[in-house]
Scaffold this motif. Structure first.
Motif, PDB file in Angstrom:
ATOM      1  N   ASP A  43       2.680   1.871  -1.759  1.00  0.00           N
ATOM      2  CA  ASP A  43       1.377   1.554  -1.066  1.00  0.00           C
ATOM      3  C   ASP A  43       0.019   1.776  -2.080  1.00  0.00           C
ATOM      4  O   ASP A  43       0.610   2.343  -3.117  1.00  0.00           O
ATOM      5  CB  ASP A  43       1.206   2.497   0.110  1.00  0.00           C
ATOM      6  CG  ASP A  43       0.253   1.790   1.017  1.00  0.00           C
ATOM      7  OD1 ASP A  43      -0.336   0.808   0.855  1.00  0.00           O
ATOM      8  OD2 ASP A  43       0.131   2.519   2.241  1.00  0.00           O
ATOM      9  N   THR A  44      -0.923   1.669  -1.729  1.00  0.00           N
ATOM     10  CA  THR A  44      -2.247   1.723  -2.669  1.00  0.00           C
ATOM     11  C   THR A  44      -2.341   3.032  -3.212  1.00  0.00           C
ATOM     12  O   THR A  44      -2.711   3.579  -4.194  1.00  0.00           O
ATOM     13  CB  THR A  44      -3.198   1.010  -2.206  1.00  0.00           C
ATOM     14  OG1 THR A  44      -3.218   1.725  -0.760  1.00  0.00           O
ATOM     15  CG2 THR A  44      -3.293  -0.377  -1.945  1.00  0.00           C
ATOM     16  N   ASP A  45      -1.833   4.159  -2.270  1.00  0.00           N
ATOM     17  CA  ASP A  45      -2.130   5.358  -2.542  1.00  0.00           C
ATOM     18  C   ASP A  45      -0.768   6.098  -3.333  1.00  0.00           C
ATOM     19  O   ASP A  45      -0.545   7.188  -3.524  1.00  0.00           O
ATOM     20  CB  ASP A  45      -2.288   6.261  -1.283  1.00  0.00           C
ATOM     21  CG  ASP A  45      -1.144   6.430  -0.317  1.00  0.00           C
ATOM     22  OD1 ASP A  45      -0.027   5.603  -0.551  1.00  0.00           O
ATOM     23  OD2 ASP A  45      -1.199   6.957   0.734  1.00  0.00           O
ATOM     24  N   SER A  46       0.250   5.111  -3.714  1.00  0.00           N
ATOM     25  CA  SER A  46       1.435   5.475  -4.310  1.00  0.00           C
ATOM     26  C   SER A  46       2.607   6.134  -3.609  1.00  0.00           C
ATOM     27  O   SER A  46       3.428   6.708  -3.945  1.00  0.00           O
ATOM     28  CB  SER A  46       1.383   6.328  -5.609  1.00  0.00           C
ATOM     29  OG  SER A  46       0.427   5.719  -6.419  1.00  0.00           O
ATOM     30  N   SER A  47       2.282   5.875  -2.149  1.00  0.00           N
ATOM     31  CA  SER A  47       3.324   6.537  -1.247  1.00  0.00           C
ATOM     32  C   SER A  47       4.464   5.347  -1.448  1.00  0.00           C
ATOM     33  O   SER A  47       3.971   4.238  -1.470  1.00  0.00           O
ATOM     34  CB  SER A  47       2.835   6.952  -0.070  1.00  0.00           C
ATOM     35  OG  SER A  47       2.236   5.940   0.651  1.00  0.00           O
ATOM     36  N   VAL A  48       5.679   5.847  -1.245  1.00  0.00           N
ATOM     37  CA  VAL A  48       6.857   4.795  -1.033  1.00  0.00           C
ATOM     38  C   VAL A  48       6.834   4.203   0.434  1.00  0.00           C
ATOM     39  O   VAL A  48       6.905   5.125   1.417  1.00  0.00           O
ATOM     40  CB  VAL A  48       8.084   5.616  -1.502  1.00  0.00           C
ATOM     41  CG1 VAL A  48       9.385   4.463  -1.034  1.00  0.00           C
ATOM     42  CG2 VAL A  48       8.141   6.162  -2.790  1.00  0.00           C
ATOM     43  N   LEU A  49       7.069   3.113   0.554  1.00  0.00           N
ATOM     44  CA  LEU A  49       7.251   2.314   2.042  1.00  0.00           C
ATOM     45  C   LEU A  49       8.622   1.736   2.117  1.00  0.00           C
ATOM     46  O   LEU A  49       9.010   1.139   1.228  1.00  0.00           O
ATOM     47  CB  LEU A  49       6.012   1.602   2.094  1.00  0.00           C
ATOM     48  CG  LEU A  49       4.601   1.921   2.161  1.00  0.00           C
ATOM     49  CD1 LEU A  49       3.803   0.723   1.826  1.00  0.00           C
ATOM     50  CD2 LEU A  49       4.404   2.718   3.478  1.00  0.00           C
TER      51      LEU A  49
END
Lengths: 138, 138
Positions: free
Chosen positions: B45-51
């Motif tokens: 995601d744009t905040d670097s979390s893994v989706l």
């Protein structure tokens, strides 16, 4: 990708045959109460246990000796959205028997990194599960 | 292969850049008190979390919602004995906000398998570690 019936379960023999095809898998264990995972090269012993070669004083050896761990390997192709994965779950033990250590020094896995001394870790293949994901429509 | 100084630690930005290159990683968690690992396709995601995108009633969702998990991806080349691996450790949560769910239905990862309904799982990138193994002699 494995959350419904679009994959096929692999039996123990199919799973071990696929596992033998790849050089690298991942040890899954617990470190300081958190889930941990470390990629390692490996080989399969004649009794189908997973063999690793690492440094005797590595964090990995300290964390997994005598403990039940999972060992995972897989191959996927994004273009066809297909592939397989295999998980071996069993107790990990450092090989301490001198004759066994000598045998593995000859026939066991070689570390990909230069080591001052080699410790061999055996993961018993107590539980072997595998899954195959086929391309859509096949 | 990562048990001494022959690897280079990667910083958060390098690690996330490599993670964005590959389509499949592995969720590492605990299931019935045993270490468990499941390969899944993913996006960042744009905040670097893994989706992840999976079935709402999957075992995975039940096992990891609200729990700290590890997410690992790697690429290795046996011929040159080189490669990299990245591990994201953070809390996994099922996306429940309708607007967020709608956004991810458009821009988030698509499951490789046909699903009756989609559940999105976010793994916060609270801790990101990476390691690079270079060919011997380089």
């Amino acid at each position: 990708m494995y959350q419904n019936d679009a994959f096929r379960a692999l039996d123990r023999q199919e799973s071990l045959r696929l596992l033998a095809k790849v050089p690298v898998g991942r040890v899954v264990y617990t470190r300081q109460a958190l889930p941990a995972v470390l990629p390692v090269n490996f080989s399969l012993d004649t009794d189908s246990s997973v063999l690793l070669c690492t440094s005797p004083d590595s964090d990995l050896v300290g964390a997994i000796d005598g403990v039940v761990v999972a060992f995972e390997a897989d191959e996927f192709d994004a273009a066809t959205r297909s592939g397989w994965s295999v998980v071996v779950t069993g107790r990990a033990t450092v090989v301490t028997d001198p004759a066994e250590h000598e045998r593995l020094s000859r026939d066991g896995p070689a570390s990909w990194m230069p080591l001052a001394g080699a410790a061999f870790v055996r993961i018993e293949s107590q539980m072997v599960t595998g899954r195959e994901l086929r391309p859509p429509g096949l």
